[in-house]
Design an enzyme around this catalytic site. Structure first.
Site, PDB file in Angstrom:
ATOM      1  N   GLY B  40       0.716  -1.232   0.060  1.00 34.40           N
ATOM      2  CA  GLY B  40       0.162   0.026  -0.052  1.00 34.40           C
ATOM      3  C   GLY B  40       0.765   1.169   0.021  1.00 34.40           C
ATOM      4  O   GLY B  40       1.755   1.285  -0.277  1.00 34.40           O
ATOM      5  N   SER B 145      -5.925   5.482   2.755  1.00 34.24           N
ATOM      6  CA  SER B 145      -6.151   7.200   2.649  1.00 34.24           C
ATOM      7  C   SER B 145      -5.571   7.618   1.339  1.00 34.24           C
ATOM      8  O   SER B 145      -4.486   6.934   0.872  1.00 34.24           O
ATOM      9  CB  SER B 145      -5.786   7.868   3.798  1.00 34.24           C
ATOM     10  OG  SER B 145      -4.389   7.702   3.975  1.00 34.24           O
ATOM     11  N   GLU B 203       2.318  26.744   7.870  1.00 36.75           N
ATOM     12  CA  GLU B 203       1.153  26.077   8.587  1.00 36.75           C
ATOM     13  C   GLU B 203       0.234  26.973   8.907  1.00 36.75           C
ATOM     14  O   GLU B 203       0.336  27.908   9.733  1.00 36.75           O
ATOM     15  CB  GLU B 203       1.916  25.391   9.883  1.00 36.75           C
ATOM     16  CG  GLU B 203       0.935  24.979  10.969  1.00 36.75           C
ATOM     17  CD  GLU B 203       0.117  23.654  10.795  1.00 36.75           C
ATOM     18  OE1 GLU B 203       0.827  22.802   9.963  1.00 36.75           O
ATOM     19  OE2 GLU B 203      -1.278  23.803  10.868  1.00 36.75           O
ATOM     20  N   VAL B 237      -2.811  29.479   3.550  1.00 33.89           N
ATOM     21  CA  VAL B 237      -2.805  29.840   2.114  1.00 33.89           C
ATOM     22  C   VAL B 237      -3.880  30.113   1.132  1.00 33.89           C
ATOM     23  O   VAL B 237      -5.010  29.426   1.676  1.00 33.89           O
ATOM     24  CB  VAL B 237      -2.137  28.196   1.773  1.00 33.89           C
ATOM     25  CG1 VAL B 237      -1.921  28.223   0.239  1.00 33.89           C
ATOM     26  CG2 VAL B 237      -1.022  28.059   2.629  1.00 33.89           C
ATOM     27  N   GLY B 266      -2.823  16.724   5.132  1.00 35.39           N
ATOM     28  CA  GLY B 266      -3.560  15.635   5.579  1.00 35.39           C
ATOM     29  C   GLY B 266      -3.825  14.631   4.669  1.00 35.39           C
ATOM     30  O   GLY B 266      -3.528  14.723   3.459  1.00 35.39           O
ATOM     31  N   HIS B 439      23.676   0.519  29.881  1.00 39.95           N
ATOM     32  CA  HIS B 439      24.803   1.725  29.744  1.00 39.95           C
ATOM     33  C   HIS B 439      25.944   1.591  28.921  1.00 39.95           C
ATOM     34  O   HIS B 439      26.538   0.531  29.014  1.00 39.95           O
ATOM     35  CB  HIS B 439      25.254   2.170  31.332  1.00 39.95           C
ATOM     36  CG  HIS B 439      26.219   3.252  31.140  1.00 39.95           C
ATOM     37  ND1 HIS B 439      25.627   4.773  31.398  1.00 39.95           N
ATOM     38  CD2 HIS B 439      27.575   3.401  31.268  1.00 39.95           C
ATOM     39  CE1 HIS B 439      26.892   5.478  31.245  1.00 39.95           C
ATOM     40  NE2 HIS B 439      27.869   4.724  31.197  1.00 39.95           N
TER      41      HIS B 439
END
Lengths: 406, 461
Positions: B40, B145, B203, B237, B266, B439
């Site tokens: 996909g 999507s 954004e 925008v 999106g 560690h």
């Protein structure tokens, strides 16, 4: 062939209990007679063992309420006979396990914070309802358990008080209360103590005993006694014998009510209260009338060890006719013990203190002990109770009476 | 007409996992996809190729900007974009090839074509050459999507592009404007910025990576800006004309010259031409397939998973949906915890989160304790020159239960998973702090943040 592992019958009055711990993990190969689980019932904590060897699959989780006869696991006997001889490598693994089976299981199913809280608060995560994945106990569950139940201090039995003190001191500061779930044993003790007070017409009579006679005997014969019998001559054996002696004199004390019937017992099985970390237990020393002092001491020591190790069985606890409890161990000067139904009386021993008393018109200092007899007035008349206690007093003050049957 | 126990439409991470799990459980399974390769969006044009580009471009950025500080002298450093993109294609090929092998070994029938419901249990599959009809007792819609298109500046594939195109620019654009400061825009913006583009992120919301806590985003924004990305937030925008993207902020006009505009605002659930009405499958108000708590649609025997249903559009969430549905269909107890879906932005440094954020906790008036630990105090991070960022653990103030975590830092996406595991088991911050971490590793910062919840971090004051 799969063999069912059932909760074994525990005696007439026990129908259910809590499967407190699994000593084995699902899929373990078990040996015949290997302890599988710890069962907590109202009266005792006992172990269930494997009837046959094989691979076990567990059917209930630790902490679950179980009924007598309930199937809690099954053992696939074919698995062991096939696997055990064929794979010698399995043997060392198996033999390595018994070292700390319960602890190991607990440790790898509990988160580190839960383990810390369990250690610090004494709350057993197994007794806490888990909200995590697959019922796991989370830190939040442990915090809630700490807050949800009243403190250790609220314990019903005074005998536990000294043990609680260091635990309280070790508690982290900040929390004003620690709450934890009562064990079934503790709950049962609480129920029975309250029931005894509700059902019996209970009252207490007191007397005091000059212990100098018994103390002198002990001082004189202790070494010989230990050499011969391997146990120390304690005060308890004197009191057990004195009680048997007094019961013979006043048989009404050795009676109990069963519905509308009065049952008189013609045997002398005496309960001796023992304080354990799980609560007060009263193992029975059977047929005290036919035991000598050394036998009584040995049986008390054995029962006390079994009670404290949690190895005591129901047979050790059932069928007593009278109970002796010694609050003096912890320094009690005077108390009113609660009778242990269906028995009709209980003798309370207390601490021995030097006190001035009048003997033949002279004030002298003598080691004195108050003794208390709580009795069920439905069965025992005041005269009988007082007479009984006086008989005990006389036998202790002058042990020769025991020999002479006076 | 071939008949199956289960047919899955869409071979993305949700669909193929569902198919493989069902096959493991003994079902007869068919997997339909219009692509010739399995995997996909994620494997073909999404997660995997973008990661290949991110890693390659990180090496390029290291060679140019950091190698000399490590005492490594390099000659002239040039980009060979053709090889760069070829490697990405090889990475994709390796992944989808692996899936094809697995499908074959698991005897999953792979059908290539576009599936359309003709009834609740039959599908018409239109392939390149022929059209077949298949039927199944259970059908899973896993169609995923597609990128959202802005109506006033539609994708043209050359100037106005989606992520599908932005993984394969044939030249490095001089000026790239990315519309949308989410994971996809930030990741692809980073790639082209490292390769030499002047990248501006535009954004609409007041902050990029809007799902993360304000403090994390503030630091993240600062680090990206330092790397050369221009970040314009709160900018709406308005259009694109003559090589200039126009936007508005507080009534002011903004202009961003651009050779290419990546629109990454999106993704929308993809149900085009599925014929859902013939099957009786209803959509919700956001055009997602309506499902119940067991991912059953409104039509009996039809299920839906992944991006096409409500919830985060993330491959790993779709995978869990797929596995659970396969198990439910096979009569088993499937399990999904939708509250514990980690989310990651694969920039450098990465941003990762799971569960409840600090801001969300405070907005909900929830009493929490916060533990933070900076990578600047982590030995391994200092050695690796990855000291940017920190780990933040959000725990319930009373029970100490871990409610969430946010990590800004190198490999944050790898580091977050142990927090998810602790949370899955109801773990507390103390549990995290009492679990041994090797560690020197950056994971020690996670442990320290767990300790910091109770103000007991060892390497911080």
């Amino acid at each position: 062939m799969a063999i069912e592992v059932k909760i074994p019958p525990m005696g007439e009055s026990i129908n259910s209990g809590v499967l407190a711990k699994w000593y084995v993990k699902d899929g373990d190969v078990v040996k015949k007679d290997q302890p599988l689980f710890e069962l907590e019932t109202d009266k005792i904590t006992s172990e269930g063992t494997a009837e046959s060897a094989g691979k076990i699959s567990l059917k209930v989780e630790a902490g679950a309420e179980v009924k007598i006869g309930q199937v809690v696991a099954s053992i696939d006997a074919t698995a062991s006979s096939a696997a055990a001889p064929a794979t010698p490598a399995a043997a060392p693994v198996e033999s390595a396990k018994p070292a700390a089976p319960a602890k190991a299981l607990a440790a790898d199913t509990q988160s580190p914070a839960v383990r810390r809280l369990a250690t610090e608060t004494g709350i057993d995560p197994a007794a806490v309802t888990g909200s995590g994945k697959a019922g796991r106990v989370t830190k939040g569950d442990m915090i809630a358990a700490t807050e949800a139940k009243p403190a250790e201090a609220a314990r019903a039995v005074p005998a536990a008080a000294p043990a609680a003190a260091p635990a309280a001191a070790a508690k982290p500061s900040g929390e004003r209360q620690t709450r934890r779930k009562m064990s079934p044993l503790r709950q049962k003790i609480a129920q029975r103590l309250v029931a005894a007070q509700h059902e019996a017409a209970m009252l207490t009579t007191f007397n005091e005993v000059d212990m100098s006679g018994v103390m002198a005997l002990r001082a004189k014969y202790q070494d010989d006694f230990v050499k011969k019998n391997g146990v120390k001559l304690g005060f308890m054996s004197f009191f057990v014998k004195a009680v048997v002696h007094a019961l013979r004199e006043v048989p009404a004390i050795n009676a109990q009510i069963d519905g509308d019937t009065l049952v008189e017992n013609n045997y002398y099985d005496i309960g001796v209260a023992v304080s354990t970390d799980k609560g007060l237990m009263v193992p029975i020393v059977k047929n005290c009338d036919s035991l000598n002092m050394a036998d009584v001491e040995k049986q008390i020591a054995l029962a006390a060890t079994k009670a404290r190790d949690g190895k005591i069985t129901l047979a050790d606890l059932e069928g007593g006719v009278f109970t002796i409890t010694n609050g003096g161990t912890f320094g009690s000067l005077l108390s009113t013990p609660i009778i242990n139904p269906p028995q009709s009386a209980i003798l309370g021993m207390h601490s021995i203190n030097e006190r001035p008393i009048a003997v033949n018109g002279q004030v002298v200092i003598r080691p004195m002990m108050y003794i208390a007899l709580s009795y069920d007035h439905r069965v025992v008349d005041g005269k009988q109770a007082v007479t009984f206690l006086v008989k005990v007093k006389q036998a202790i003050e002058d042990p020769a009476r025991l020999v002479l049957g006076l | 007409m071939d008949s199956y126990d289960l047919i899955i439409i869409g071979a993305g991470p949700g669909g193929y996992v569902c198919a493989f799990r069902a096959a493991q459980l003994g079902l007869k399974v068919a997997l339909i996809d219009k692509r010739a390769t399995l995997g996909g969006t994620c494997l073909n044009v999404g997660c995997i190729p973008s990661k290949a580009l991110l890693h390659s471009s990180e090496h390029f950025a290291f060679a140019k900007g950091h190698a000399s500080a490590h005492g490594i002298k390099l000659g002239s450093i040039e980009l060979d974009l053709a090889t760069f993109l070829k490697r990405k294609d090889e990475v994709v090929a390796k992944n989808v090839g692996g899936l094809a092998l697995l499908a074959k070994a698991r005897k999953v029938a792979v059908l290539t074509g576009t599936a359309t419901f003709t009834s609740a249990n039959t599908l018409e599959v239109k392939g390149e050459k022929e059209t077949t009809t298949v039927t199944a007792k259970n059908i899973v819609i896993a169609t995923g999507s597609a990128p959202v298109e802005l109506p006033f500046m539609k994708f043209d594939g050359t100037t106005i592009v989606s992520s599908d195109h932005a993984i394969a620019f044939s030249t490095v654009p001089k000026k790239l404007v990315v519309v949308g400061g989410g994971a996809i825009g930030l990741e692809l913006g980073s790639v082209w910025s490292r390769l030499g583009s002047e990248v501006t992120i535009v954004e609409f919301l007041p902050k990029i990576a809007a799902a993360y806590d304000d403090d994390i985003v503030r630091n993240f924004t600062r680090l990206l800006t330092k790397q050369g990305l221009k970040i314009e937030t709160g900018a709406k925008v308005t259009g694109f004309a003559k090589g200039v993207l126009t936007a508005e902020r507080d009534g002011q006009k903004l202009e961003f010259p651009a050779d290419k505009v990546l629109v990454a605002v999106g993704r929308r659930p993809y149900t085009d031409n599925l014929g859902l009405e013939k099957a009786g499958v209803q959509l919700d108000e956001k055009k997602r397939v309506k499902v119940d708590a067991h991912l059953k649609t409104t039509a009996p025997g039809i299920w839906a998973i992944g991006d096409v249903v409500a919830g985060p559009m993330l491959a790993h969430k779709a995978e869990e949906d797929g596995a659970a549905v396969a198990e439910w269909i096979a009569g088993k107890a499937g399990h999904i915890n939708w509250d514990l879906v980690p989310a990651i932005v694969y920039t450098e440094p990465e941003v990762a989160s799971v569960g409840l954020g600090e801001d969300a906790a405070k907005a909900a008036n929830r009493a929490v304790n916060i533990g933070k630990f900076n990578f600047a105090a982590n030995g391994r991070a200092i050695a690796a020159d990855t000291t940017d960022g920190y780990v933040k653990i959000i725990a319930d103030a009373k029970t100490d239960k871990i409610l969430g975590a946010q990590i800004l830092g190198h490999n944050a996406g790898e580091l977050i998973s142990e927090v998810v595991t602790h949370m899955e088991y109801g773990g507390s911050a103390e549990d995290l702090g009492r679990t041994i971490h090797a560690h020197p590793t950056m994971s020690e910062a996670v442990k320290e943040a767990g300790l910091a919840v109770s103000k007991s971090a060892i390497h911080a004051l």
